[in-house]
Design a protein around this motif. Sequence first.
Motif, PDB file in Angstrom:
ATOM      1  N   ASP A  69       0.833  -1.209   0.000  1.00 13.54           N
ATOM      2  CA  ASP A  69       0.000   0.000   0.000  1.00 13.54           C
ATOM      3  C   ASP A  69       0.866   1.258   0.000  1.00 13.54           C
ATOM      4  OD1 ASP A  69      -2.225  -1.584   0.039  1.00 13.54           O
ATOM      5  OD2 ASP A  69      -2.999  -0.859   1.958  1.00 13.54           O
ATOM      6  N   LEU A  70       1.929   1.237   0.808  1.00 12.08           N
ATOM      7  CA  LEU A  70       2.822   2.396   0.881  1.00 12.08           C
ATOM      8  C   LEU A  70       3.527   2.614  -0.453  1.00 12.08           C
ATOM      9  CD1 LEU A  70       4.151   4.589   2.611  1.00 12.08           C
ATOM     10  CD2 LEU A  70       5.849   2.891   3.323  1.00 12.08           C
ATOM     11  N   HIS A  71       3.984   1.538  -1.067  1.00 17.62           N
ATOM     12  CA  HIS A  71       4.660   1.624  -2.365  1.00 17.62           C
ATOM     13  C   HIS A  71       3.732   2.236  -3.412  1.00 17.62           C
ATOM     14  CE1 HIS A  71       6.069  -0.084  -6.261  1.00 17.62           C
ATOM     15  NE2 HIS A  71       7.272   0.049  -5.741  1.00 17.62           N
ATOM     16  N   ALA A  72       2.472   1.783  -3.426  1.00 21.06           N
ATOM     17  CA  ALA A  72       1.513   2.308  -4.405  1.00 21.06           C
ATOM     18  C   ALA A  72       1.201   3.775  -4.118  1.00 21.06           C
ATOM     19  CB  ALA A  72       0.235   1.478  -4.363  1.00 21.06           C
ATOM     20  N   HIS A  73       1.046   4.124  -2.841  1.00 22.00           N
ATOM     21  CA  HIS A  73       0.735   5.506  -2.478  1.00 22.00           C
ATOM     22  C   HIS A  73       1.833   6.461  -2.932  1.00 22.00           C
ATOM     23  CE1 HIS A  73      -0.661   8.900  -0.039  1.00 22.00           C
ATOM     24  NE2 HIS A  73       0.584   9.052   0.361  1.00 22.00           N
ATOM     25  N   CYS A  74       3.081   6.034  -2.805  1.00 26.53           N
ATOM     26  CA  CYS A  74       4.207   6.889  -3.180  1.00 26.53           C
ATOM     27  C   CYS A  74       4.501   6.866  -4.672  1.00 26.53           C
ATOM     28  CB  CYS A  74       5.455   6.448  -2.405  1.00 26.53           C
ATOM     29  SG  CYS A  74       5.353   6.719  -0.625  1.00 26.53           S
ATOM     30  N   ALA A  75       3.799   5.986  -5.405  1.00 26.56           N
ATOM     31  CA  ALA A  75       4.001   5.851  -6.854  1.00 26.56           C
ATOM     32  C   ALA A  75       5.486   5.709  -7.186  1.00 26.56           C
ATOM     33  CB  ALA A  75       3.389   7.054  -7.582  1.00 26.56           C
ATOM     34  N   LEU A  76       6.150   4.812  -6.506  1.00 27.51           N
ATOM     35  CA  LEU A  76       7.590   4.636  -6.670  1.00 27.51           C
ATOM     36  C   LEU A  76       7.927   3.972  -7.998  1.00 27.51           C
ATOM     37  CD1 LEU A  76       8.526   3.348  -3.093  1.00 27.51           C
ATOM     38  CD2 LEU A  76       8.663   5.686  -3.971  1.00 27.51           C
ATOM     39  N   SER A  77       9.016   4.431  -8.596  1.00 26.55           N
ATOM     40  CA  SER A  77       9.497   3.778  -9.813  1.00 26.55           C
ATOM     41  C   SER A  77      10.253   2.496  -9.480  1.00 26.55           C
ATOM     42  CB  SER A  77      10.407   4.727 -10.605  1.00 26.55           C
ATOM     43  OG  SER A  77      11.526   5.123  -9.813  1.00 26.55           O
ATOM     44  N   THR A  78      10.742   2.382  -8.256  1.00 27.99           N
ATOM     45  CA  THR A  78      11.426   1.171  -7.806  1.00 27.99           C
ATOM     46  C   THR A  78      10.435   0.017  -7.810  1.00 27.99           C
ATOM     47  OG1 THR A  78      12.826   2.484  -6.337  1.00 27.99           O
ATOM     48  CG2 THR A  78      12.713   0.113  -5.910  1.00 27.99           C
ATOM     49  N   PRO A  79      10.762  -1.110  -8.457  1.00 34.94           N
ATOM     50  CA  PRO A  79       9.852  -2.264  -8.449  1.00 34.94           C
ATOM     51  C   PRO A  79       9.542  -2.698  -7.024  1.00 34.94           C
ATOM     52  CG  PRO A  79      11.602  -2.582 -10.061  1.00 34.94           C
ATOM     53  CD  PRO A  79      11.976  -1.370  -9.271  1.00 34.94           C
ATOM     54  N   PHE A  80       8.324  -3.193  -6.827  1.00 35.30           N
ATOM     55  CA  PHE A  80       7.922  -3.548  -5.476  1.00 35.30           C
ATOM     56  C   PHE A  80       8.822  -4.623  -4.874  1.00 35.30           C
ATOM     57  CE2 PHE A  80       5.505  -6.174  -2.443  1.00 35.30           C
ATOM     58  CZ  PHE A  80       5.344  -5.221  -1.443  1.00 35.30           C
ATOM     59  N   GLY A  81       9.279  -5.562  -5.670  1.00 37.00           N
ATOM     60  CA  GLY A  81      10.155  -6.610  -5.156  1.00 37.00           C
ATOM     61  C   GLY A  81      11.427  -6.041  -4.546  1.00 37.00           C
ATOM     62  N   GLU A  82      12.012  -5.057  -5.198  1.00 37.66           N
ATOM     63  CA  GLU A  82      13.219  -4.415  -4.663  1.00 37.66           C
ATOM     64  C   GLU A  82      12.895  -3.613  -3.403  1.00 37.66           C
ATOM     65  OE1 GLU A  82      15.332  -2.122  -7.553  1.00 37.66           O
ATOM     66  OE2 GLU A  82      15.139  -3.660  -9.122  1.00 37.66           O
ATOM     67  N   PHE A  83      11.761  -2.940  -3.433  1.00 36.05           N
ATOM     68  CA  PHE A  83      11.324  -2.157  -2.276  1.00 36.05           C
ATOM     69  C   PHE A  83      11.114  -3.067  -1.068  1.00 36.05           C
ATOM     70  CE2 PHE A  83       7.778  -0.279   0.184  1.00 36.05           C
ATOM     71  CZ  PHE A  83       8.331   0.950   0.510  1.00 36.05           C
ATOM     72  N   LEU A  84      10.477  -4.203  -1.291  1.00 32.19           N
ATOM     73  CA  LEU A  84      10.210  -5.152  -0.207  1.00 32.19           C
ATOM     74  C   LEU A  84      11.511  -5.712   0.352  1.00 32.19           C
ATOM     75  CD1 LEU A  84       8.248  -6.865   1.479  1.00 32.19           C
ATOM     76  CD2 LEU A  84       8.185  -8.510  -0.424  1.00 32.19           C
ATOM     77  N   THR A  85      12.422  -6.081  -0.525  1.00 27.04           N
ATOM     78  CA  THR A  85      13.713  -6.614  -0.071  1.00 27.04           C
ATOM     79  C   THR A  85      14.446  -5.594   0.780  1.00 27.04           C
ATOM     80  OG1 THR A  85      13.922  -8.067  -1.992  1.00 27.04           O
ATOM     81  CG2 THR A  85      15.951  -7.504  -0.814  1.00 27.04           C
ATOM     82  N   ARG A  86      14.434  -4.339   0.349  1.00 29.39           N
ATOM     83  CA  ARG A  86      15.104  -3.283   1.114  1.00 29.39           C
ATOM     84  C   ARG A  86      14.437  -3.113   2.487  1.00 29.39           C
ATOM     85  NH1 ARG A  86      19.133   0.715   0.114  1.00 29.39           N
ATOM     86  NH2 ARG A  86      19.363   1.789   2.121  1.00 29.39           N
ATOM     87  N   ALA A  87      13.110  -3.159   2.512  1.00 30.23           N
ATOM     88  CA  ALA A  87      12.386  -2.993   3.766  1.00 30.23           C
ATOM     89  C   ALA A  87      12.690  -4.130   4.740  1.00 30.23           C
ATOM     90  CB  ALA A  87      10.885  -2.911   3.503  1.00 30.23           C
ATOM     91  N   VAL A  88      12.798  -5.347   4.231  1.00 32.93           N
ATOM     92  CA  VAL A  88      13.140  -6.494   5.078  1.00 32.93           C
ATOM     93  C   VAL A  88      14.571  -6.348   5.595  1.00 32.93           C
ATOM     94  CG1 VAL A  88      13.526  -8.985   5.104  1.00 32.93           C
ATOM     95  CG2 VAL A  88      11.497  -8.047   3.969  1.00 32.93           C
TER      96      VAL A  88
END
Length: 241
Positions: free
Chosen positions: A33-52
């Motif tokens: 939800d946060l990734h979509a709200h921020c309309a990030l160009s970073t793919p969600f998979g990369e975003f999730l890995t970084r968050a973990v």
Amino acid sequence: MTGLDPAGLRFVAFDFDGTLTDYVQADTAALRDLHAHCALSTPFGEFLTRAVDEIMAFHARVEAGLGDPLHLDEERLGRTLHACGVTCTPGHLHLYTQALLRATVPMPGAADLLTALRARGVPLALLSNAYDGSAQRARIHACFPEQPFDVIVIAGETGHLKPHLRPFQAMLDRLGLPAGAGVYVGDSPTHDVAGAVKVGLPAFLVHPHARVQDRARQLGAAAVAANLAEVGALLALSTSA
């Protein structure tokens, strides 16, 4: 069920994340939800890995005395969003927190198990391995709004996290019962089984993987189960007269 007197079981205690609710699933949904709200160009998979990675790094800093344990979301999400070129705001933190609450739901079989134990008159306790008591209690209430627990202990509020014996002893003190009077159900051999065994509390491991179950047995688990339905079967035997 080594070391457990089936006729003398006077309480059942549970871990929360990974046992009664799936934190990974809820966190992933909130991050999406946060990734979509921020309309990030970073793919969600990369975003999730970084968050973990950031949550693991946060725990390491806290254990080394280099961070405030109550700033988990602020630090973790701040660093994750910064890596994507976004400054984390209170609005982002609120969005994540609310999404996490919505996604914090009972594991399959959890509500039925707690209801069945309550119907028998078995006192229920919850010992959660979290830092922030207020935030964790909000998640527990969101997951189980009927509030089935007689005692809730947040480990961080005792000054030590599991497997230290202090959180377990705090739970027993709140119950007013000796360790041998009940059983603790958790998903981690290291934190739940080893911690409970330290204080003399019989432990049931609930985890689907055989390797994890074997590790739990090595650490002294009284029983292992693949899911909460199997735990319920064990407790049906354990709580019979």
